[in-house]
Design an enzyme around this catalytic site. Sequence first.
Site, short mmCIF file in Angstrom:
data_model
loop_
_atom_site.label_atom_id
_atom_site.label_comp_id
_atom_site.label_asym_id
_atom_site.label_seq_id
_atom_site.Cartn_x
_atom_site.Cartn_y
_atom_site.Cartn_z
N ASN A 9 -1.74 -2.46 0.59
CA ASN A 9 -3.13 -2.44 0.56
C ASN A 9 -3.88 -3.50 1.79
OD1 ASN A 9 -5.87 -2.26 0.10
ND2 ASN A 9 -5.89 -3.25 -1.82
N LYS A 11 -7.00 -3.68 2.64
CA LYS A 11 -8.29 -4.27 2.20
C LYS A 11 -9.14 -4.00 3.58
CE LYS A 11 -6.27 -6.86 -1.39
NZ LYS A 11 -6.54 -8.06 -2.32
N HIS A 95 -9.59 -0.56 -8.11
CA HIS A 95 -9.05 -1.63 -7.73
C HIS A 95 -10.11 -2.63 -8.38
CE1 HIS A 95 -7.86 -5.18 -5.39
NE2 HIS A 95 -6.76 -4.67 -5.14
N GLU A 97 -11.21 -5.44 -7.34
CA GLU A 97 -12.01 -5.96 -6.33
C GLU A 97 -13.35 -5.06 -6.16
OE1 GLU A 97 -9.65 -6.46 -2.71
OE2 GLU A 97 -8.88 -8.23 -3.71
N GLU A 167 -2.37 -4.52 -12.11
CA GLU A 167 -2.71 -5.61 -11.27
C GLU A 167 -3.44 -6.86 -12.13
OE1 GLU A 167 -2.35 -4.49 -7.10
OE2 GLU A 167 -4.43 -4.11 -7.47
N GLY A 173 -4.02 -12.17 -4.98
CA GLY A 173 -4.45 -13.09 -3.79
C GLY A 173 -4.50 -14.46 -4.22
N SER A 213 0.20 -11.01 -5.85
CA SER A 213 0.85 -11.84 -4.88
C SER A 213 2.40 -11.63 -5.05
CB SER A 213 0.53 -13.27 -5.58
OG SER A 213 -0.79 -13.59 -5.52
C1 PEP Z 1 -4.07 -6.24 -4.35
O1 PEP Z 1 -5.00 -6.32 -3.80
O2 PEP Z 1 -3.87 -5.02 -4.56
C2 PEP Z 1 -3.00 -7.24 -4.33
C3 PEP Z 1 -2.29 -7.19 -4.98
O3 PEP Z 1 -3.18 -8.21 -3.62
P1 PEP Z 1 -2.15 -9.45 -3.36
O4 PEP Z 1 -0.84 -9.07 -3.02
O5 PEP Z 1 -2.76 -10.11 -2.20
O6 PEP Z 1 -2.08 -10.53 -4.59
#
Ligand code: PEP
Length: 249
Positions: A9, A11, A95, A97, A167, A173, A213
């Site tokens: 992803n 973003k 998501h 976010e 998630e 992040g 992460s």
């Molecule tokens: C994501 O945005 O779906 C995500 C898992 O980000 P990151 O791997 O940076 O934690």
Amino acid sequence: MVKPLIAGNWKMHMTVRESVDFARQLRSEFPEPVDRNIVIAPPFTALYPVAEVLRGSGIYLSAQNLHWDEEGAYTGEISAEMLVDAGCEYVIIGHSERRTFFNERDSEINRKIKTALKFNLRPIFCVGETLAERESEQTFAIIKRQIEEGLINLSSDGIEQIVVAYEPVWAIGTGKTATPGQAEEVHRFIRNTMAEINRKDTSSKTVILYGGSVNHNNIGDLMNQPDIDGVLVGGASLNVETFIKIVRF
Ligand code: PEP
């Protein structure tokens, strides 16, 4: 065990040129389908040019969002049909976010999932608890609500198309990954919840990704868990060499 799915992803990162360069390198590494499904989710502006690069490769294209309505006066929004037209086969929905910064509610997410399915886009449906929710032992209740409300009134065939991404918001992040044990516990719960809401038990076929992460060092231990079928990767998917290492875990 289903075929592992590794999704990146991007973003709000990557210009068209950067996206196309990435896609070319990824395609040269995986010119033909392999024993895992590879999905990348570039920004909207890069979808069509990236689709042109990936055509015939077996690497799938995903969008990061869509509007629930099929068309209309929604300045700045994008429809399912437009995403299909641009070459998408998947779309990320719900998501954290989007839930946090754009106030997306379970009911809107449900509408988006239905629209995506109508246009044969496979939803990558994200669920996850915040740190406060985990610390107050609400993780399972939150995940159950997000699944039940996000997938309300879906047909059994529709439910079978859903890819669920667990998630934990506290792991996105932040560099903090859920331990393989913590992730597995929630994945198992998600699998059971999917079996409950679907009238027939096809939950063993449900693809459940872990996100938060993930990198090339921690993916192996996560993928060793019986209910982790793949990963959704944010930050570490932006560098093509790193992403290739993750795909080759
Ligand atoms: C994501 O945005 O779906 C995500 C898992 O980000 P990151 O791997 O940076 O934690």
